[in-house]
Write a protein that holds these residues in place. Structure first.
Motif, mmCIF file in Angstrom:
data_model
loop_
_atom_site.group_PDB
_atom_site.id
_atom_site.type_symbol
_atom_site.label_atom_id
_atom_site.label_comp_id
_atom_site.label_asym_id
_atom_site.label_seq_id
_atom_site.Cartn_x
_atom_site.Cartn_y
_atom_site.Cartn_z
ATOM 1 N N HIS A 176 0.834 -1.206 0.000
ATOM 2 C CA HIS A 176 0.000 0.000 0.000
ATOM 3 C C HIS A 176 0.868 1.255 0.000
ATOM 4 O O HIS A 176 1.833 1.350 0.761
ATOM 5 C CB HIS A 176 -0.915 0.002 1.227
ATOM 6 N N PRO A 177 0.544 2.231 -0.854
ATOM 7 C CA PRO A 177 1.384 3.438 -0.911
ATOM 8 C C PRO A 177 1.405 4.234 0.385
ATOM 9 O O PRO A 177 2.327 5.029 0.590
ATOM 10 C CB PRO A 177 0.756 4.249 -2.058
ATOM 11 N N ASN A 178 0.426 4.053 1.251
ATOM 12 C CA ASN A 178 0.439 4.785 2.531
ATOM 13 C C ASN A 178 1.475 4.248 3.506
ATOM 14 O O ASN A 178 1.670 4.815 4.579
ATOM 15 C CB ASN A 178 -0.947 4.750 3.175
ATOM 16 N N PHE A 179 2.120 3.140 3.157
ATOM 17 C CA PHE A 179 3.235 2.616 3.951
ATOM 18 C C PHE A 179 4.550 2.961 3.265
ATOM 19 O O PHE A 179 4.807 2.534 2.135
ATOM 20 C CB PHE A 179 3.139 1.097 4.117
ATOM 21 N N ALA A 180 5.400 3.696 3.971
ATOM 22 C CA ALA A 180 6.744 3.977 3.456
ATOM 23 C C ALA A 180 7.652 2.776 3.655
ATOM 24 O O ALA A 180 8.642 2.608 2.941
ATOM 25 C CB ALA A 180 7.331 5.193 4.159
ATOM 26 N N GLY A 181 7.315 1.951 4.608
ATOM 27 C CA GLY A 181 8.085 0.743 4.879
ATOM 28 C C GLY A 181 7.222 -0.260 5.610
ATOM 29 O O GLY A 181 6.259 0.117 6.286
ATOM 30 N N VAL A 182 7.557 -1.537 5.477
ATOM 31 C CA VAL A 182 6.769 -2.601 6.102
ATOM 32 C C VAL A 182 7.711 -3.654 6.673
ATOM 33 O O VAL A 182 8.684 -4.062 6.020
ATOM 34 C CB VAL A 182 5.794 -3.250 5.102
ATOM 35 N N LEU A 183 7.384 -4.085 7.887
ATOM 36 C CA LEU A 183 8.084 -5.180 8.548
ATOM 37 C C LEU A 183 7.064 -6.292 8.768
ATOM 38 O O LEU A 183 5.953 -6.037 9.234
ATOM 39 C CB LEU A 183 8.635 -4.691 9.890
ATOM 40 N N VAL A 184 7.411 -7.532 8.416
ATOM 41 C CA VAL A 184 6.515 -8.673 8.603
ATOM 42 C C VAL A 184 7.142 -9.625 9.610
ATOM 43 O O VAL A 184 8.283 -10.058 9.439
ATOM 44 C CB VAL A 184 6.241 -9.416 7.284
ATOM 45 N N VAL A 185 6.368 -9.947 10.654
ATOM 46 C CA VAL A 185 6.857 -10.833 11.714
ATOM 47 C C VAL A 185 6.017 -12.106 11.710
ATOM 48 O O VAL A 185 4.785 -12.057 11.771
ATOM 49 C CB VAL A 185 6.777 -10.159 13.093
ATOM 50 N N GLY A 186 6.684 -13.260 11.631
ATOM 51 C CA GLY A 186 6.008 -14.543 11.714
ATOM 52 C C GLY A 186 6.472 -15.317 12.933
ATOM 53 O O GLY A 186 7.356 -14.869 13.684
ATOM 54 N N GLY A 218 13.418 -5.948 0.528
ATOM 55 C CA GLY A 218 14.269 -4.827 0.159
ATOM 56 C C GLY A 218 14.509 -3.978 1.380
ATOM 57 O O GLY A 218 14.107 -4.345 2.499
ATOM 58 N N GLU A 219 15.131 -2.835 1.194
ATOM 59 C CA GLU A 219 15.495 -2.032 2.356
ATOM 60 C C GLU A 219 14.268 -1.505 3.113
ATOM 61 O O GLU A 219 14.354 -1.199 4.295
ATOM 62 C CB GLU A 219 16.406 -0.867 1.939
ATOM 63 N N ILE A 232 12.711 -3.406 16.201
ATOM 64 C CA ILE A 232 12.986 -1.997 16.481
ATOM 65 C C ILE A 232 14.189 -1.518 15.675
ATOM 66 O O ILE A 232 14.183 -0.421 15.093
ATOM 67 C CB ILE A 232 13.217 -1.803 17.991
ATOM 68 N N ALA A 233 15.218 -2.348 15.611
ATOM 69 C CA ALA A 233 16.429 -1.967 14.865
ATOM 70 C C ALA A 233 16.128 -1.805 13.381
ATOM 71 O O ALA A 233 16.600 -0.859 12.732
ATOM 72 C CB ALA A 233 17.520 -3.014 15.074
ATOM 73 N N LEU A 234 15.343 -2.709 12.811
ATOM 74 C CA LEU A 234 15.017 -2.628 11.387
ATOM 75 C C LEU A 234 14.183 -1.388 11.074
ATOM 76 O O LEU A 234 14.385 -0.732 10.046
ATOM 77 C CB LEU A 234 14.275 -3.891 10.944
ATOM 78 N N ILE A 235 13.255 -1.052 11.967
ATOM 79 C CA ILE A 235 12.449 0.150 11.735
ATOM 80 C C ILE A 235 13.302 1.404 11.877
ATOM 81 O O ILE A 235 13.139 2.364 11.116
ATOM 82 C CB ILE A 235 11.237 0.168 12.689
ATOM 83 N N ASN A 236 14.237 1.389 12.821
ATOM 84 C CA ASN A 236 15.149 2.535 12.945
ATOM 85 C C ASN A 236 15.947 2.754 11.660
ATOM 86 O O ASN A 236 16.279 3.891 11.315
ATOM 87 C CB ASN A 236 16.087 2.338 14.129
ATOM 88 N N GLU A 237 16.256 1.670 10.953
ATOM 89 C CA GLU A 237 16.940 1.807 9.666
ATOM 90 C C GLU A 237 16.029 2.420 8.614
ATOM 91 O O GLU A 237 16.472 3.174 7.746
ATOM 92 C CB GLU A 237 17.431 0.434 9.188
ATOM 93 N N MET A 238 14.723 2.104 8.677
ATOM 94 C CA MET A 238 13.772 2.601 7.681
ATOM 95 C C MET A 238 13.391 4.067 7.906
ATOM 96 O O MET A 238 13.039 4.772 6.954
ATOM 97 C CB MET A 238 12.492 1.767 7.715
ATOM 98 N N LEU A 239 13.427 4.515 9.144
ATOM 99 C CA LEU A 239 12.873 5.829 9.483
ATOM 100 C C LEU A 239 13.478 6.999 8.697
ATOM 101 O O LEU A 239 12.731 7.860 8.214
ATOM 102 C CB LEU A 239 13.006 6.074 10.996
ATOM 103 N N PRO A 240 14.791 7.094 8.537
ATOM 104 C CA PRO A 240 15.309 8.234 7.762
ATOM 105 C C PRO A 240 14.776 8.252 6.329
ATOM 106 O O PRO A 240 14.470 9.324 5.788
ATOM 107 C CB PRO A 240 16.830 8.020 7.808
ATOM 108 N N ARG A 241 14.672 7.087 5.725
ATOM 109 C CA ARG A 241 14.135 7.041 4.353
ATOM 110 C C ARG A 241 12.651 7.412 4.342
ATOM 111 O O ARG A 241 12.188 8.125 3.443
ATOM 112 C CB ARG A 241 14.343 5.650 3.760
#
Length: 508
Positions: free
Chosen positions: A192-202, A222-223, A244-253
């Motif tokens: 969805h375009p309203n998500f700048a980034g997505v993390l999936v946890v299983g 991808g990144e 948390i670490a992966l989202i911290n990587e996504m936040l600047p982008r």
């Protein structure tokens, strides 16, 4: 002002504008007993078995003799001996009209690298299975602006981190309809375009294996799209830390965006109604329909859904189908629902809720005739199954249940970036990552629950606004909301718990 509303000269009932007492004069007859606001009054005597019309359409059949001036409701009106299965004239394409004159309007949207336009800028935490829901919520909670404001302090362009969890993903046929629907829904949200980034946890051992889903959805990491399992990571604490670490990587982008003028053609509205009442088909629904016609004229898209709540009114939609196969697909979905409810020992008229009935709606036929008004008068361009990507522009249909969270989840998965939700009894609802606007059908609701309502369509019932005037106001509110103005539900923090993919099939 008349104490009642007549919707069509051929109707057998009129609608009480406010509570009517016995002896009150309505047209050329006297009211018998107390008639609540929004409820129906018979305009003439109706014999047992005769059809009763509202909107000049059949809403049911008299189950008892009905006298002029009598309250018409569940005590004397039902679906008839065939439970609403009477012949309807589908007249495929009979009301198709030329495309409206193209109009231009803009909103301040967020243009993604692939050219799609967003109305919001979230990072999402999705789950493959209910077993990973707690970890996903813990990851998102770390970034809460209420409990940990420093986490997002440097990222003002990010609307938030939301965990969208669900109650399924295992105990199901890996090749069945339920799995197909879940995979489509997750794919729609992940892209969805309203998500700048997505993390999936299983979890790791579930039926909905992440790798199998990625292959089915043609997705690749991808990144800004990362996936992992609790079992592989080594437990809950390590999973939360990794997330948390992966989202911290996504936040600047994610933060490196700006809003810019974009055509209203990039807006896709999911149309919803919940807690409907006797005014829904008179005020908010037709006003939303007028806004839909405006959006279509501007090149945008509107998705009507809730198949159990168009039952008995589908012939009004097939007449607008641009091709026979489009109309036939809608009829086929109606037939599927008839079979589905039958094998589950129900019937289509089980749909009106106690609240709907208290608000004046008696049968699903009556509810549906008011519900389809949300779709305006534009041509029906396409019909989609639940959570399928909506690729057509204009007015379209998506097959969903009538249950609002499930229905809206399918619409957002299909690409809706705004939800417009009409209600007469009252609703508290949001739908991250897409903002949800709530439209009150009556002024009493607006005054009682204004903190949850975005606009008061009760002004139409009050006689202070017309349907077209209110439609213009709704359209302008959609543009403002798509530009970043928060809806009432967003201010209250709604949106995470309302992610409810449609669950069908046996739970094993």
């Amino acid at each position: 002002m008349n104490p009642f509303i007549r919707l069509h000269p051929a109707d057998d009932v009129v609608i009480a504008r406010s509570q009517l007492v016995g002896g009150a004069k309505v047209e050329d007859f006297a009211v018998r007993g107390l008639i609540p606001a929004g409820h129906k009054v018979a305009t003439h005597a109706i014999a047992v078995g005769e059809p009763v019309r509202r909107y000049n359409q059949i809403i049911g059949f008299a189950s008892k003799p009905i006298a002029a001036g009598e309250h018409v409701h569940t005590h004397n009106l039902d679906m008839g001996p065939d439970k609403g299965d009477f012949e309807r004239d589908y007249a495929f394409g009979a009301d198709v009209k030329p495309a409206p004159a193209k109009r231009e309007a803009t909103f301040m949207g967020i243009r993604r690298a692939d050219g799609r336009v967003a109305t919001r800028n979230y990072i999402g935490v999705l789950t493959s299975v209910n077993c990973s829901a707690t970890a996903a919520r813990a990851i998102a909670d770390h970034f809460s602006r209420k409990t940990n404001p420093s986490a997002l302090a440097g990222y003002p362009n990010v609307d938030g981190i939301v965990a969208l969890t669900h109650g399924t993903g295992c105990g199901m046929d890996t090749q069945g309809m339920g799995m197909q629907i879940l995979e489509r829904t997750l794919t729609g949200y992940a892209t969805h375009p309203n998500f700048a980034g997505v993390l999936v946890v299983g979890l790791g051992c579930e039926a909905n294996q992440i790798n199998a889903w990625l292959a089915t959805g043609h997705l690749a990491e991808g990144e800004n799209f990362r996936t992992f399992n609790i079992q592989d990571t080594g437990g809950t604490r390590k999973t939360v830390e990794k997330g948390i670490a992966l989202i911290n990587e996504m936040l600047p982008r994610a933060n490196a965006v700006r809003r810019e003028p974009c055509s209203a053609a990039h807006i896709t509205i999911g149309l919803q109604c919940g807690g409907s009442d006797g005014y829904s088909g008179i005020s908010a629904n037709p006003a939303l329909g007028a806004a839909v016609d405006l959006l279509v004229a501007h090149g945008g898209t509107a998705i009507l859904s809730e198949t159990p709540e168009v039952y008995g009114a589908e012939h009004l939609l097939t007449r607008r189908a641009v091709r026979r196969e489009v109309g036939q697909k809608l009829v086929d979905r109606i037939k599927w629902w008839e079979h589905y409810t039958e094998i589950n020992e129900g019937e289509m008229n089980n749909n009106p809720s106690p609240g709907n009935k208290a608000g004046g709606l008696t049968t699903i036929l009556e509810k549906s005739l008011g519900a389809v008004a949300k779709g305006g008068t534009s041509n029906l361009e396409a019909v989609y199954e639940y959570a399928e990507p909506v690729t057509a522009h204009g007015f379209v249909y998506m097959d969903t249940p009538g249950y609002d969270p499930v229905s809206a989840t399918g619409q957002v998965a299909g690409g809706a970036n705004v939800i417009c939700f009409t209600t007469g009894r009252g609703s508290a609802y949001g739908c991250a990552p897409s903002p949800s606007l709530k439209l009150a059908t009556n002024s009493a609701l607006w005054q009682r629950q204004e903190e949850d309502m975005d606009i008061n369509c009760g002004e139409i019932v009050d006689g202070t606004s017309s349907i077209q005037e209110m439609g213009q106001r709704i359209f302008e509110l959609v543009l403002a909301t798509a530009s970043g103005e928060p809806s009432k539900s967003e201010k209250h923090g709604y949106g995470q718990n309302e992610f409810v993919p449609w669950q069908v099939g046996a739970v094993m």
